[in-house]
Design an enzyme around this catalytic site. Structure first.
Site, PDB file in Angstrom:
ATOM      1  N   HIS A  10     -60.721 -60.885  -5.380  1.00 23.64           N
ATOM      2  CA  HIS A  10     -60.927 -60.314  -4.040  1.00 23.64           C
ATOM      3  C   HIS A  10     -61.242 -58.825  -4.093  1.00 23.64           C
ATOM      4  O   HIS A  10     -60.412 -57.991  -3.760  1.00 23.64           O
ATOM      5  CB  HIS A  10     -59.680 -60.579  -3.183  1.00 23.64           C
ATOM      6  CG  HIS A  10     -59.778 -60.084  -1.783  1.00 23.64           C
ATOM      7  ND1 HIS A  10     -60.972 -59.990  -1.086  1.00 23.64           N
ATOM      8  CD2 HIS A  10     -58.811 -59.649  -0.924  1.00 23.64           C
ATOM      9  CE1 HIS A  10     -60.736 -59.523   0.119  1.00 23.64           C
ATOM     10  NE2 HIS A  10     -59.441 -59.290   0.241  1.00 23.64           N
ATOM     11  N   CYS A  31     -61.040 -56.435   5.008  1.00 21.12           N
ATOM     12  CA  CYS A  31     -61.456 -57.420   4.000  1.00 21.12           C
ATOM     13  C   CYS A  31     -62.667 -58.229   4.458  1.00 21.12           C
ATOM     14  O   CYS A  31     -63.181 -59.046   3.701  1.00 21.12           O
ATOM     15  CB  CYS A  31     -60.293 -58.334   3.652  1.00 21.12           C
ATOM     16  SG  CYS A  31     -58.892 -57.411   2.989  1.00 21.12           S
TER      17      CYS A  31
END
Lengths: 476, 394
Positions: free
Chosen positions: B339, B86
């Site tokens: 996200h 991420c």
């Protein structure tokens, strides 16, 4: 050239050196799909392997209760009617997980009679055997609650538990219980017909075995039969007390495991010097006359059958159907768990099957999975194989943190996942099993148990989970 | 250990960021083109031809540098694809910054993209290499949910207080996102809605989790001395730290799930380069990796904003609110901005860039001069972590 029999020397005693039983943690006593009232009181109860158990995992759990030093060097037999693999030998997975010497062979025995034949081989050749079975019928079948799941393990090569006095057998080709490859459930012929044929065979072998052993009677009559009507008739005819039937009413008929399970329950309580007639009647009949060994108490690995019967969790029928895949339930929007690959499984067999971490030669830290470089101090091992490995599978671990996965791909609405520190070093991130996820708390003591994590692309993925430690069941 | 300020100071002169949301009618290619177009168009003196080299970050929405070269039809230009869980978008920025700082290129572009909604799955999906099958098949929320019970135990926080702090993180970030037209969720949520949302992992419900979304972002970087040729409000990269964790937290005993050691070290490096000695008072705002609500609680301590064991209290006291002493996730954060893995790190920098230029409109932090962007990937005990300090002054 004259061919000559080479019989075993008469002074050599055949028998059982060690034994153990494994009963799954769940029991089903009600199989009504539309339950509106209470279940039938006093009806049969069946043991149920959890969704992550099969005949391989139950065989491992039974065998690992027996001290490693007791395991002999002849053969490992896995007797079952429900091998997780066809074609591929399931016993090799058991062999690997138990940590047997590669020189020991491993083979599957299939079919209802395989349990009795495996016991015979143990008794007469010093082999070791795991008898394990998962029994599933069509939902609502008349004998659904009368079938059950269990395992038993036996090691020959000594007579601590029992001495073999006589053994007789008779083979009968009979269409009694059968299923075609790929089918899930046995088909059953009218048991009034098959009971008659089987009972006749059973009486014959029992009488011959008693004669061979030079005995008029025995202290314990133990009858295991795939045909309940036949079992009842033989118990009556041979003067059994019905203690074996009482166990069976709490476990169900456990297929290939059943003669081993009933014998284990008998050895648990028999006194040294007493005599047992064990009769396994299916596809013929096998009779064994045994004298209980002087060290029978020490010969048992793990808890007794009775101790395992008491604390079982009661299972709802819907959950049972879901576990068995008999009810197709919508899962989460998540991809199936990945299938393992053969080369990494083979390279990391020590970790995957025996839960071995590596111990750092410099700082003593245990690294899991085993690694060439210590997770704490960074010292590098010289070779790809960790030089010092430590098995964590028989240790207790304390939960450091835990969570509940509400999107699990397993046939449960949620499963607990824990990070736990192993007493003596090492850390495990693992699924918790045989426990309500809500009951898993930080600080809880847990012990490893060999389970099937999932099956993807027709590959069964076996590894260790953690279940709550129970002082009454764990340890010798 | 050497982790120095760059030989040449680096400035960001232009940025672009798509809205993060369900882009059912856009591909990853479309999103990259949109972000790059906005980035280039934002400065009239800038053309795509001026960019000497490109980086594109994506976890699973493309392979190789062609992920960017093909949609933009770049001719004769180097493009590097990077991936770091991420923190992928941050990694694109970091490597692009090194390239101008080294003198190899005069102008570079960092981009990041992710297209998560084209699968039918509700969370993140990834393809892992063949393995032995012994790893727990965690969901991301399951891994991060381990923080809450461990934090409670370590600091004696009772269940109600912990829940309130987690809820506050969610309501705060949604309130901020409601002010941001690019955010995936533009609605404030009530504490009751957060606490009644369906459970996902442990005690975390849907509204404790970041938005799963599609999006892309882009930045143009030059050496600081060149920055004013393109804009009169460049933003300067004053410090940057990155750590790929050894995974020891899951491989050996000792780690207690109340901190991200990788973040602590990355922050130390970034602060040292930037001359930050007291992050709690010297930083105007911070964009942090609120993938799940307990993550933000722990990060407040790892970044030096709250004392150990006190973040939950500071959060409840409003210290990190938009009007608080140190506003955190002013754009809505992962929680409400969304996200899309490969774009997130650059989205955080985009908000810092916007705030430091005084262009954040209704959510503008007054007199914003120093901002922190912190980004991580993996899971507690085994993660990768990025921290950058950005300033309106060199």
């Amino acid at each position: 050239m004259e061919l000559k029999e080479n019989p075993a020397p008469m002074h050599e005693q055949h028998g059982i050196d060690a034994y153990a039983a494994y009963l799954p943690a769940y029991a089903l006593d009600d199989n009504r799909i539309d339950a509106t009232g209470p279940p039938r009181a006093g009806g049969p109860v069946r043991g149920v392997a959890a969704f992550d158990e099969d005949s391989i995992t139950m065989a491992v759990e039974a065998l690992r209760h027996i001290a490693a030093g007791t395991l002999t060097d002849r053969h490992l037999l896995l007797a079952t009617t429900s091998a997780p693999y066809q074609g591929k030998t399931s016993a090799t997975v058991v062999h690997e997980a138990v940590g047997l010497d590669p020189g020991i062979s491993a083979v599957d025995l299939h079919g209802h009679r395989s349990g009795a034949v495996a016991l015979d081989t143990v008794l007469r050749t010093g082999a070791m055997a795991a008898l394990a079975d998962v029994r599933t019928t069509r939902p609502g079948a008349p004998d659904e609650l009368a079938q059950g799941d269990a395992a038993a393990a036996y090691v020959g090569g000594g007579t601590r538990a029992a001495v073999l006095l006589a053994r007789t057998g008779r083979t009968v080709e009979l269409l009694e219980r059968w299923r075609l490859p790929g089918e899930r459930h046995d088909r059953v012929w009218d048991e009034r017909f098959t009971a008659e044929v089987l009972a006749e065979a059973g009486l014959d072998v029992a009488r011959r075995a008693l004669t061979e052993a030079g005995r008029d009677g025995v202290d314990h009559v133990v009858v295991s039969s795939s045909n309940a009507r036949c079992a009842a008739a033989l118990r009556r005819a041979l003067g059994g007390t019905g203690q074996d039937a009482a166990v069976e009413r709490l476990t169900g008929f456990t297929g290939a495991a059943h003669p081993g399970l009933l014998l284990a329950a008998t050895l648990d309580e028999a006194e040294p010097g007493q005599h047992i007639l064990l009769l396994s009647v299916t596809e013929g009949a096998d009779a064994f006359v045994l004298r209980v060994g002087d060290q029978v108490r020490a010969a048992r690995g793990g808890p007794s059958v009775r101790a395992q019967l008491d604390p079982r969790h009661r299972l709802g029928y819907g959950r049972y159907l879901r576990w068995r895949g008999l009810l197709d339930v919508q899962g989460p929007a998540r991809p199936a768990a990945p299938a393992p690959a053969a080369p990494p499984m083979h390279r990391r067999a020590g970790w995957k099957y025996r839960l071995e971490g590596s111990r750092c030669t410099a700082c003593d830290t245990v690294t899991t999975p085993p690694s060439r470089v210590c997770a704490r101090c960074g010292v590098v091992a010289a070779s790809a194989e960790p030089t010092t490995t430590v098995s964590l599978r028989d240790r207790t671990a304390q939960v450091v943190s835990s969570t509940r996965d509400h999107l699990t791909t397993m046939p449960e609405p949620e499963v607990a996942i824990v990070v736990a520190d192993v007493d003596g070093g090492g850390r495990l991130s693992a699924y918790a099993t045989d426990v309500d996820p809500a009951d898993v708390v930080v600080g809880m003591s847990m012990t490893p148990t060999f389970r099937r994590l999932w099956t993807t692309d027709a590959i069964h993925n076996y590894f260790w989970k953690l279940r709550p430690r129970k002082d009454t069941l764990d340890g010798q | 250990m050497a982790s120095r300020r760059l030989a040449h100071d680096v400035a960001i002169v232009a940025m672009g960021c798509t809205p993060f949301r369900d882009h059912w009618h856009s591909s990853a290619d479309d999103l990259l083109v949109d972000a790059v177009r906005e980035c280039v168009a934002s400065q009239p003196r800038l053309t795509l031809d001026d960019v000497d080299a490109f980086w594109v970050g994506t976890q699973g929405s493309g392979m190789s540098g062609q992920t960017l070269a093909r949609p933009l039809r770049l001719v004769g230009k180097p493009v590097t694809r990077v991936e770091n869980y991420c923190a992928t978008g941050s990694e694109a920025l970091r490597n692009a910054a090194f390239a101008v700082a080294s003198g190899a290129y005069d102008m570079v572009m960092a981009t990041g993209v992710e297209k998560l909604k084209d699968s039918s799955y509700s969370g993140l999906s990834a393809v892992f290499p063949p393995a032995d099958g012994t790893d727990v098949d965690w969901t991301a929320p399951a891994g991060f949910s381990l923080l809450a019970p461990a934090y409670q135990r370590a600091y004696g926080v009772d269940a109600r207080d912990m829940r309130s702090a987690l809820t506050k993180v969610a309501t705060k970030n949604h309130a901020n996102g409601a002010l941001n037209e690019r955010a995936q969720f533009r609605k404030a949520v009530s504490a009751e809605a957060v606490e009644r949302s369906p459970r996902i992992a442990g005690d975390l419900g849907v509204l404790d989790c970041s938005g799963v979304s599609d999006g892309a972002a882009a930045a143009v970087l030059v050496r600081a001395e060149d920055a004013y040729r393109y804009t009169d409000k460049p933003i300067f990269l004053r410090g940057m730290g990155f750590v790929a964790g050894s995974g020891a937290g899951l491989a050996a005993d000792g780690y207690d799930f109340t901190t991200f050691p990788e973040v602590v070290e990355a922050a130390r490096q970034a602060y040292e380069q930037a001359g930050i000695t007291d992050p709690a008072t010297e930083i105007s705002l911070a964009e942090v990796h609120d993938c799940f609500t307990p993550t933000e609680v722990v990060l407040m301590e790892d970044l030096g904003f709250s004392a150990r064991g006190k973040a939950w209290r500071d959060i409840l006291d409003g210290r990190y609110d938009l009007g608080g002493a140190l506003p955190v996730n002013t754009d809505g954060g992962l929680k409400s901005f969304g996200h899309p893995i490969g774009a997130t790190g650059l989205r955080m920098v985009f908000e810092c860039f916007t705030q430091l230029r005084g262009e954040a409109g209704a959510r503008q932090v007054p007199d914003a001069r120093v901002a922190v962007a912190q980004n991580l990937g993996g899971q507690p005990g085994s993660c990768v972590a990025f921290v950058a300090v950005l300033g309106s002054e060199r």
